[in-house]
Design a protein around this motif. Structure first.
Motif, short mmCIF file in Angstrom:
data_model
loop_
_atom_site.label_atom_id
_atom_site.label_comp_id
_atom_site.label_asym_id
_atom_site.label_seq_id
_atom_site.Cartn_x
_atom_site.Cartn_y
_atom_site.Cartn_z
N THR A 42 0.83 -1.21 0.00
CA THR A 42 0.00 0.00 0.00
C THR A 42 0.86 1.25 0.00
O THR A 42 0.65 2.18 -0.80
CB THR A 42 -0.94 0.01 1.21
N GLN A 43 1.86 1.30 0.90
CA GLN A 43 2.70 2.48 1.02
C GLN A 43 3.55 2.70 -0.22
O GLN A 43 3.70 3.84 -0.70
CB GLN A 43 3.62 2.34 2.25
N VAL A 44 4.14 1.61 -0.75
CA VAL A 44 5.03 1.75 -1.91
C VAL A 44 4.24 2.18 -3.15
O VAL A 44 4.69 3.04 -3.92
CB VAL A 44 5.81 0.45 -2.16
N LEU A 45 3.07 1.60 -3.35
CA LEU A 45 2.26 2.01 -4.51
C LEU A 45 1.85 3.48 -4.41
O LEU A 45 1.81 4.19 -5.42
CB LEU A 45 1.03 1.12 -4.65
N ASP A 46 1.59 3.93 -3.20
CA ASP A 46 1.26 5.35 -3.01
C ASP A 46 2.46 6.22 -3.38
O ASP A 46 2.32 7.24 -4.06
CB ASP A 46 0.84 5.58 -1.56
N PHE A 47 3.65 5.81 -2.94
CA PHE A 47 4.88 6.52 -3.28
C PHE A 47 5.11 6.53 -4.80
O PHE A 47 5.44 7.57 -5.39
CB PHE A 47 6.06 5.86 -2.57
N ILE A 48 4.91 5.39 -5.44
CA ILE A 48 5.11 5.30 -6.89
C ILE A 48 4.16 6.26 -7.61
O ILE A 48 4.57 7.01 -8.51
CB ILE A 48 4.89 3.85 -7.37
N LYS A 49 2.90 6.26 -7.22
CA LYS A 49 1.92 7.10 -7.91
C LYS A 49 2.20 8.59 -7.70
O LYS A 49 2.05 9.40 -8.61
CB LYS A 49 0.51 6.75 -7.42
N LYS A 50 2.66 8.95 -6.49
CA LYS A 50 2.89 10.35 -6.18
C LYS A 50 4.21 10.88 -6.73
O LYS A 50 4.31 12.05 -7.12
CB LYS A 50 2.84 10.56 -4.66
N GLU A 51 5.26 10.03 -6.76
CA GLU A 51 6.59 10.55 -7.04
C GLU A 51 7.29 9.98 -8.27
O GLU A 51 8.24 10.59 -8.77
CB GLU A 51 7.50 10.34 -5.82
N LEU A 52 6.85 8.82 -8.75
CA LEU A 52 7.61 8.17 -9.83
C LEU A 52 6.90 8.14 -11.18
O LEU A 52 7.56 8.09 -12.22
CB LEU A 52 7.99 6.73 -9.42
N LEU A 53 5.59 8.17 -11.18
CA LEU A 53 4.88 8.01 -12.44
C LEU A 53 5.18 9.12 -13.44
O LEU A 53 5.14 8.89 -14.65
CB LEU A 53 3.37 7.93 -12.21
N GLU A 54 5.49 10.29 -12.96
CA GLU A 54 5.77 11.40 -13.89
C GLU A 54 7.01 11.13 -14.72
O GLU A 54 7.21 11.77 -15.77
CB GLU A 54 5.94 12.70 -13.11
N TYR A 55 7.85 10.16 -14.31
CA TYR A 55 9.06 9.83 -15.06
C TYR A 55 8.86 8.63 -15.99
O TYR A 55 9.80 8.18 -16.64
CB TYR A 55 10.22 9.56 -14.08
N CYS A 56 7.62 8.11 -16.03
CA CYS A 56 7.29 7.00 -16.91
C CYS A 56 6.67 7.52 -18.20
O CYS A 56 5.99 8.56 -18.20
CB CYS A 56 6.31 6.04 -16.24
N GLN A 57 6.89 6.82 -19.28
CA GLN A 57 6.30 7.20 -20.56
C GLN A 57 4.78 7.07 -20.48
O GLN A 57 4.26 5.98 -20.20
CB GLN A 57 6.86 6.32 -21.68
#
Length: 364
Positions: A328-343
């Motif tokens: 739960t925590q990691v997916l929240d982090f991914i959505k908030k901070e990492l997705l903008e760097y994905c195509q």
């Protein structure tokens, strides 16, 4: 075992036509295979997590033909005929003909599809070639008088390796070893084997979220990349390092040491890319966004004491690995901070899986 053990005796049965469907997953290496000898033999052992959701589904239809002069087959991806896939399949058939002498007796229709987006940067050769090898082994099983399940999987893995090296690690799960390692009983250069020792509960249902940084075609093929290890100035030390990391992971899996797991897995990923950057010719497959994601993972881990880590294939995409209890925590982090760097903000949620599945078998 030797290669000769996979040459069949004369077949006892005959079949005319039918179809077989297998699904087979991709896998993600923890200790990387990079560099190979002739006949798809690895220069060093590797170990991988088998994935669950990222898989290829292949239906192989076959019908007996009159002449046995040449291979006859068609290839379809998602219902569309793909003649550009035929050279790779023809090469594969030539490599395995000695072990599957029925290949020229049939006309084949190969229909394949992936559960992950086409050209997403997820390696489909492992899942695709393993699924095809399993379909072919189902035909041989129908032709043969008897065949044990153990031999069926071993030979399917052996054949898959001749199509794509890492494909031999996709047939079973959840941890698969390929390449001879003196401390791992039953390990072989010829086929993948299930990791035979105790694995701590910390690694059960491990999660892999794949961040699609770059969905374009790779700058260099894996075949060319492996070839560049010949004469590489750091090759011998790299192969020794892989053996050492395999030994260390045995202790990690037994004790559940997630901190040491992170060190080994991230070091392996960066070493893989370091070998590419120091070959001749040299190349860089990481993208600026790959590095930004890595730095943000490191910062998040320092801040939260999370057991999140990353690994990479021979490309720009990032596999984010973490225990199930942090999902739960990691997916929240991914959505908030990492997705903008994905195509196109694309990512795939996956987890450890347990191998291929037979979905249909109709022999006549």
């Amino acid at each position: 075992m030797t290669e000769n053990d996979f040459i069949p005796r004369p077949y006892k049965n005959s079949i005319q036509d039918g179809n077989i469907t297998w699904s087979s997953p991709s896998n993600i290496a923890l200790v990387k295979y990079w560099g190979k000898k002739t006949n798809q033999i690895p220069e060093n052992p590797s170990i991988s997590f088998t994935l669950d959701h990222c898989k290829t589904i292949t239906t192989l239809s076959y019908s007996a033909k009159q002449t046995q002069e040449k291979f006859a087959f068609e290839v379809y991806l998602d219902g569309e005929k793909k003649d550009d896939f035929k050279p790779k399949i023809a090469t594969f058939f030539k490599r395995v003909e000695n072990y599957l002498p029925f290949l020229k007796n049939f006309h084949f229709k190969i229909e394949t599809s992936n559960t992950f987006p086409h050209s997403s940067g997820i390696a489909s050769s492992a899942s695709g070639m393993s699924a095809l090898a399993l379909c072919l082994m189902s035909i041989e099983r129908a032709l043969s008088e008897d065949m044990s399940d153990e031999f069926f999987i071993q030979k399917a893995s052996f054949l898959a390796r001749l199509g794509s090296g890492s494909a031999c690690r996709s047939l079973e799960g959840d941890l698969i070893v390929w390449g001879t390692h003196q401390q791992i009983e039953g390990s072989s250069d010829l086929f993948g084997v299930k990791y035979p020792y105790v694995v701590h509960n910390n690694f059960k249902n491990y999660q892999d979220t794949i961040l699609l940084v770059d969905k374009g075609e790779k700058q260099v093929s894996s075949t060319v990349g492996h070839g560049l290890m010949h004469g590489h100035p750091f090759a011998k030390r790299r192969f020794d390092q892989a053996h050492e990391n395999m030994s260390d992971l045995m202790t990690v899996f037994k004790q559940g040491d997630l901190d040491r797991f992170i060190e080994i897995v991230e070091s392996e990923a960066l070493t893989l890319h370091a070998m590419m950057m120091t070959s001749m010719p040299y190349f860089i497959l990481m993208k600026p966004n790959t590095l930004e994601i890595i730095n943000r993972i490191w910062a998040y881990r320092r801040k939260t004491q999370s057991k999140i880590c990353f690994t990479l294939d021979a490309g720009a995409n990032v596999h984010v690995l973490y225990p199930e209890n942090e999902k739960t925590q990691v997916l929240d982090f991914i959505k908030k901070e990492l997705l903008e760097y994905c195509q196109n903000e694309q990512y795939i949620c996956d987890q450890i899986g347990f191998g291929a599945q037979l979905l249909g078998n109709d022999n006549q």
